[in-house]
Enzyme design. Structure first.
Site, mmCIF file in Angstrom:
data_model
loop_
_atom_site.group_PDB
_atom_site.id
_atom_site.type_symbol
_atom_site.label_atom_id
_atom_site.label_comp_id
_atom_site.label_asym_id
_atom_site.label_seq_id
_atom_site.Cartn_x
_atom_site.Cartn_y
_atom_site.Cartn_z
ATOM 1 N N HIS A 20 0.861 -1.183 0.000
ATOM 2 C CA HIS A 20 0.000 0.000 0.000
ATOM 3 C C HIS A 20 0.898 1.233 0.000
ATOM 4 O O HIS A 20 2.070 1.167 0.388
ATOM 5 C CB HIS A 20 -0.917 -0.008 1.228
ATOM 6 C CG HIS A 20 -2.013 -1.008 1.126
ATOM 7 N ND1 HIS A 20 -2.490 -1.684 2.212
ATOM 8 C CD2 HIS A 20 -2.733 -1.450 0.067
ATOM 9 C CE1 HIS A 20 -3.470 -2.491 1.841
ATOM 10 N NE2 HIS A 20 -3.621 -2.374 0.541
ATOM 11 N N GLY A 67 -2.797 -1.801 -7.864
ATOM 12 C CA GLY A 67 -3.818 -2.519 -7.099
ATOM 13 C C GLY A 67 -5.230 -2.028 -7.342
ATOM 14 O O GLY A 67 -6.125 -2.826 -7.672
ATOM 15 N N ASP A 72 -4.109 -6.480 -7.986
ATOM 16 C CA ASP A 72 -4.255 -7.550 -6.995
ATOM 17 C C ASP A 72 -4.961 -8.749 -7.617
ATOM 18 O O ASP A 72 -4.594 -9.898 -7.361
ATOM 19 C CB ASP A 72 -5.073 -7.062 -5.785
ATOM 20 C CG ASP A 72 -4.418 -5.906 -5.055
ATOM 21 O OD1 ASP A 72 -3.179 -5.899 -4.943
ATOM 22 O OD2 ASP A 72 -5.149 -5.008 -4.601
ATOM 23 N N ASP A 92 -1.192 -1.708 4.778
ATOM 24 C CA ASP A 92 -1.316 -0.616 5.746
ATOM 25 C C ASP A 92 -2.637 -0.787 6.491
ATOM 26 O O ASP A 92 -3.691 -0.417 5.978
ATOM 27 C CB ASP A 92 -1.275 0.728 5.027
ATOM 28 C CG ASP A 92 -1.259 1.903 5.986
ATOM 29 O OD1 ASP A 92 -1.506 1.700 7.192
ATOM 30 O OD2 ASP A 92 -1.006 3.022 5.519
ATOM 31 N N HIS A 99 -9.769 -0.313 -2.618
ATOM 32 C CA HIS A 99 -9.848 -1.628 -3.257
ATOM 33 C C HIS A 99 -9.722 -2.759 -2.230
ATOM 34 O O HIS A 99 -9.265 -3.849 -2.546
ATOM 35 C CB HIS A 99 -8.786 -1.745 -4.355
ATOM 36 C CG HIS A 99 -7.371 -1.678 -3.864
ATOM 37 N ND1 HIS A 99 -6.847 -0.545 -3.289
ATOM 38 C CD2 HIS A 99 -6.392 -2.590 -3.855
ATOM 39 C CE1 HIS A 99 -5.587 -0.783 -2.947
ATOM 40 N NE2 HIS A 99 -5.294 -2.020 -3.285
ATOM 41 N N ASP A 102 -10.639 -6.307 -3.144
ATOM 42 C CA ASP A 102 -9.639 -6.971 -3.985
ATOM 43 C C ASP A 102 -8.504 -7.532 -3.137
ATOM 44 O O ASP A 102 -7.996 -8.630 -3.390
ATOM 45 C CB ASP A 102 -9.054 -5.996 -5.012
ATOM 46 C CG ASP A 102 -10.090 -5.479 -5.988
ATOM 47 O OD1 ASP A 102 -11.090 -6.180 -6.212
ATOM 48 O OD2 ASP A 102 -9.886 -4.374 -6.516
ATOM 49 N N ARG A 108 -7.395 -14.331 0.339
ATOM 50 C CA ARG A 108 -8.188 -15.562 0.357
ATOM 51 C C ARG A 108 -7.643 -16.579 -0.653
ATOM 52 O O ARG A 108 -7.488 -17.748 -0.339
ATOM 53 C CB ARG A 108 -9.656 -15.253 0.040
ATOM 54 C CG ARG A 108 -10.523 -16.488 0.038
ATOM 55 C CD ARG A 108 -11.959 -16.170 -0.437
ATOM 56 N NE ARG A 108 -12.641 -17.392 -0.739
ATOM 57 C CZ ARG A 108 -12.509 -18.077 -1.862
ATOM 58 N NH1 ARG A 108 -11.721 -17.656 -2.815
ATOM 59 N NH2 ARG A 108 -13.167 -19.198 -2.052
#
Length: 155
Positions: A20, A67, A72, A92, A99, A102, A108
């Site tokens: 980030h 991102g 991502d 962060d 996002h 995302d 996941r």
């Protein structure tokens, strides 16, 4: 019981580097500090992060989109394709991210495919100094083809 299949992460790793905005300087410094290890692996990252790491460290980092523009998700797709072995993602936790869904999807999919993911400098240090960075690593994941067959037969 879910059937498993064993996949192998090779000696040369395919590493995704993501940060980030507020953590980009920390990741760049971490890459500089670990340049001798990282230069032996294939590196990729989200757009701005990849560009900044390349510019500041001299490492070759293949860039995807930023991102917020789908980077991502591109990296998540590479995990599904078996083309990412490890993620270093300096997130962060104190700043809202537009996002965020995302980011959660990326984390996941890394979990589903049993891909190591470092979310801060400490966890990245532990991974990069691990004996597994210098050798192959076998890990078990769901046999997705078998899972699809079973689901198709039961739904």
């Amino acid at each position: 019981m879910e059937e498993k299949v064993t996949l192998t992460i090779g000696e040369q790793k395919n590493i995704a580097l993501i940060a980030h905005d507020g953590k980009k300087p920390v990741l760049i410094q971490w890459c500089e500090d670990n340049k001798e290890i990282l230069k032996n692996h294939n590196l990729c990252g989200t757009g701005t992060t990849a560009r900044m790491i390349s510019d500041k460290t001299g490492l070759t980092v293949k860039g995807y989109n930023s991102g917020p523009l789908g980077g991502d998700q591109q990296i998540g797709a590479k995990i599904v394709e078996g083309r990412i072995d490890l993620i270093i993602f300096f997130s962060d936790p104190l700043t809202a991210q537009p996002h965020d869904p995302d980011v959660k999807a990326l984390i996941r999919i890394a979990q589903v495919y049993d891909i190591p993911i470092a979310v801060n400098k400490a966890s990245a240090d532990f991974i990069i100094k691990s004996d597994f960075m210098n050798k192959s690593y076998d890990h078990d994941v769901i046999n997705f083809q078998k899972n699809i067959e079973q689901r198709a037969n039961t739904l």
